[in-house]
Each structure stands twice: as structure tokens, then as C-alpha cells.
Design a protein around this motif. Structure first.
Motif, short mmCIF file in Angstrom:
data_model
loop_
_atom_site.label_atom_id
_atom_site.label_comp_id
_atom_site.label_asym_id
_atom_site.label_seq_id
_atom_site.Cartn_x
_atom_site.Cartn_y
_atom_site.Cartn_z
N GLY A 1 27.90 42.40 46.13
CA GLY A 1 28.92 41.37 45.95
C GLY A 1 29.62 41.54 44.63
O GLY A 1 29.65 42.63 44.05
N TYR A 2 30.19 40.44 44.14
CA TYR A 2 30.97 40.48 42.90
C TYR A 2 30.09 40.47 41.67
O TYR A 2 29.14 39.70 41.56
N TYR A 3 30.45 41.31 40.72
CA TYR A 3 29.83 41.34 39.40
C TYR A 3 30.92 41.16 38.35
O TYR A 3 31.98 41.80 38.44
N VAL A 4 30.68 40.27 37.42
CA VAL A 4 31.66 39.95 36.39
C VAL A 4 31.06 40.31 35.03
O VAL A 4 29.85 40.14 34.81
N GLU A 5 31.92 40.80 34.13
CA GLU A 5 31.46 41.16 32.78
C GLU A 5 30.61 40.03 32.21
O GLU A 5 30.92 38.86 32.40
N SER A 6 29.55 40.38 31.53
CA SER A 6 28.56 39.42 31.06
C SER A 6 29.12 38.30 30.19
O SER A 6 28.61 37.19 30.19
N ALA B 1 25.53 49.55 32.60
CA ALA B 1 25.76 50.94 32.98
C ALA B 1 26.34 51.68 31.79
O ALA B 1 27.26 51.18 31.13
N LYS B 2 25.76 52.86 31.50
CA LYS B 2 26.26 53.71 30.42
C LYS B 2 26.64 55.05 31.02
O LYS B 2 25.82 55.73 31.62
N SER B 3 27.89 55.41 30.82
CA SER B 3 28.40 56.66 31.36
C SER B 3 28.13 57.82 30.42
O SER B 3 28.04 57.63 29.20
N GLU B 4 28.03 59.01 30.97
CA GLU B 4 27.88 60.20 30.13
C GLU B 4 29.14 60.43 29.30
O GLU B 4 29.13 61.17 28.33
N HIS B 5 30.25 59.76 29.65
CA HIS B 5 31.51 59.89 28.90
C HIS B 5 31.62 58.88 27.77
O HIS B 5 32.62 58.86 27.06
N GLY B 6 30.62 57.99 27.65
CA GLY B 6 30.59 57.09 26.52
C GLY B 6 30.91 55.62 26.80
O GLY B 6 30.65 54.77 25.97
N TRP B 7 31.46 55.31 27.95
CA TRP B 7 31.76 53.89 28.19
C TRP B 7 30.49 53.15 28.61
O TRP B 7 29.56 53.73 29.13
N GLU B 8 30.49 51.86 28.36
CA GLU B 8 29.36 51.02 28.72
C GLU B 8 29.89 49.72 29.31
O GLU B 8 30.89 49.17 28.85
N ARG B 9 29.19 49.22 30.33
CA ARG B 9 29.59 47.98 30.99
C ARG B 9 28.35 47.16 31.30
O ARG B 9 27.39 47.68 31.85
N SER B 10 28.39 45.87 30.95
CA SER B 10 27.32 44.94 31.31
C SER B 10 27.92 43.87 32.19
O SER B 10 28.94 43.27 31.84
N ALA B 11 27.29 43.63 33.32
CA ALA B 11 27.82 42.65 34.26
C ALA B 11 26.68 41.93 34.96
O ALA B 11 25.56 42.41 35.00
N ARG B 12 27.01 40.75 35.49
CA ARG B 12 26.03 39.99 36.25
C ARG B 12 26.68 39.48 37.52
O ARG B 12 27.89 39.33 37.62
N TYR B 13 25.82 39.25 38.49
CA TYR B 13 26.25 38.82 39.82
C TYR B 13 26.87 37.43 39.75
O TYR B 13 26.36 36.54 39.06
N CYS B 14 27.96 37.25 40.47
CA CYS B 14 28.59 35.94 40.63
C CYS B 14 28.75 35.69 42.13
O CYS B 14 29.39 36.50 42.83
N ALA B 15 28.17 34.60 42.61
CA ALA B 15 28.33 34.25 44.02
C ALA B 15 29.82 34.09 44.31
O ALA B 15 30.59 33.60 43.46
N GLN B 16 30.24 34.49 45.49
CA GLN B 16 31.66 34.45 45.83
C GLN B 16 32.23 33.03 45.70
O GLN B 16 33.37 32.85 45.28
N SER B 17 31.42 32.03 45.98
CA SER B 17 31.88 30.64 45.90
C SER B 17 32.17 30.19 44.47
O SER B 17 32.86 29.20 44.25
N THR B 18 31.67 30.92 43.46
CA THR B 18 31.91 30.56 42.05
C THR B 18 33.07 31.33 41.44
O THR B 18 33.42 31.08 40.28
#
Length: 194
Positions: free
Chosen positions: A85-90, A162-179
Motif C-alpha cells: 500500500g501507500y508509504y509516506v516519508e516518515s 532504504a539506502k541505495s548504493e548511489h547514496g540516497w536514503e529514504r525512510s517511510a511508514r505505512y499509511c492506510a489509504q483511508s488516512t
């Protein structure tokens, strides 16, 4: 006197082996073997002082390193242990999500409004870490996807970094579609998340 020498040699041997990284069980086995050899040869008076010194020097010599066991192979798995489902930046509330802060975790990969990364191989490398080989491409470009590796660290089944071998990093958490904001609530994502 002979009892003292009989105790000195095994103690010196044990101390020397401990200094070299061998365990006490190995030292005890070695000491027991030496005592048995002495008894068998009829040497009840113990060893001469020179022999004690030689044994002490030998015990203090570096041991041959034991073979290091090979690292266990990473287990290949079918999917990341995350809710689809949807994941939004932390740092963004679910109700304030935008195209820039939202990704959709699908059966076969993860992507946002402009890009999609298809999971080619997922290997569990630790209790909550995964090495993911993914082919990522821009949805608005006809260029072929580029394959790279990212390390996903999963928290429960609703958050990841998630940390990419190219250097970017992303932290996200699940958000129910209704929110999510109205535009995301209206989307039918069941065909890609089910």
C-alpha cells in the motif's frame, strides 16, 4: 616437588593457550594428555627445570589460527515483509502526503508518481535487513530501467529505511489509504497490492 611441577606445566600451558585465543577445554585436554604421557613413561618425578621452561615457551608461542567459518549465505525471499500500500516519508503526516513524499509498495516493487523500481531479487541479510536488487526507471522516460542494489531495514511490517548504493536514503511508514489525502483515497490499488 613433583606435584608442584605436575601442576605448573598444565597451568602454564593453559595460560599460554588462553593468551593465544584457545579455550580452556583445549588446554585441559592438552594438560591431561601430557600427564598421561608422563605417567606412561614412568616419569613420576616430573620434568626437569629446562623442560618446564621449554614447555612454557612453547605454550606462549602463537597458536595456528582456527579456520573462520564461512558467512552464511543470505536467504532469497519472495517479498519484503511489509504491508502493501501507500508509504509516506516518515516526517510527513499521512493526511498531508504529496506526490513527492508518497510511494506505493506493490507485489512486484515500489514506486512514486514518476518512477518505479521492480524488485528483481530480495535477500535477507539479517533479522530485519534485506539486500534488494531492483530495476528502476522513470515512468515518463523511455530509457531502459537501471539495475542497482539497495539495503532495506524494516521496522515491523509498516516502516522501512532504504539506502541505495548511489547514496540516497529514504525512510517511510505505512499509511492506510483511508488516512491519505482525497486523491489517494479514491484510487483502486487492489490490483497491484493484493
Amino acid at each position: 616437588m613433583s606435584k608442584t611441577r605436575s601442576l605448573v606445566v598444565p597451568l602454564l600451558l593453559a595460560a599460554g593457550l588462553a593468551a593465544c585465543g584457545q579455550n580452556a577445554a583445549t588446554a585441559e585436554n592438552t594438560a591431561a594428555t601430557e600427564s598421561a604421557v608422563e605417567a606412561e613413561s614412568g616419569n613420576t618425578a616430573g620434568m626437569a627445570a629446562a623442560e618446564v621452561d621449554a614447555a612454557a615457551n612453547q605454550a606462549a608461542a602463537p597458536a595456528i589460527p582456527e579456520a573462520v567459518p564461512a558467512k552464511a549465505q543470505a536467504a532469497t525471499i519472495a517479498a519484503l515483509p511489509l504491508k502493501r500500500g501507500y508509504y509516506v516519508e516518515s516526517d510527513t503526516p499521512c493526511g498531508q502526503a504529496s506526490n513527492a513524499t508518497t510511494t506505493l509498495l506493490r507485489r512486484e516493487g515500489i514506486g512514486g508518481a514518476r518512477d518505479f523500481c521492480e524488485f528483481k531479487k530480495i535477500e535477507q541479510t539479517g533479522p530485519n535487513t534485506y539486500r534488494v536488487t531492483e530495476a528502476c526507471g522513470d515512468l515518463q522516460d523511455s530509457a531502459p530501467p537501471e539495475t542497482s542494489t539497495s539495503i532495506y531495514t524494516v521496522t515491523g511490517d509498516t516502516a522501512f529505511t532504504a539506502k541505495s548504493e548511489h547514496g540516497w536514503e529514504r525512510s517511510a511508514r505505512y499509511c492506510a489509504q483511508s488516512t491519505m489525502p482525497p486523491d489517494w483515497r479514491a484510487n483502486d490499488i487492489s490490483d497491484v497490492t493484493g
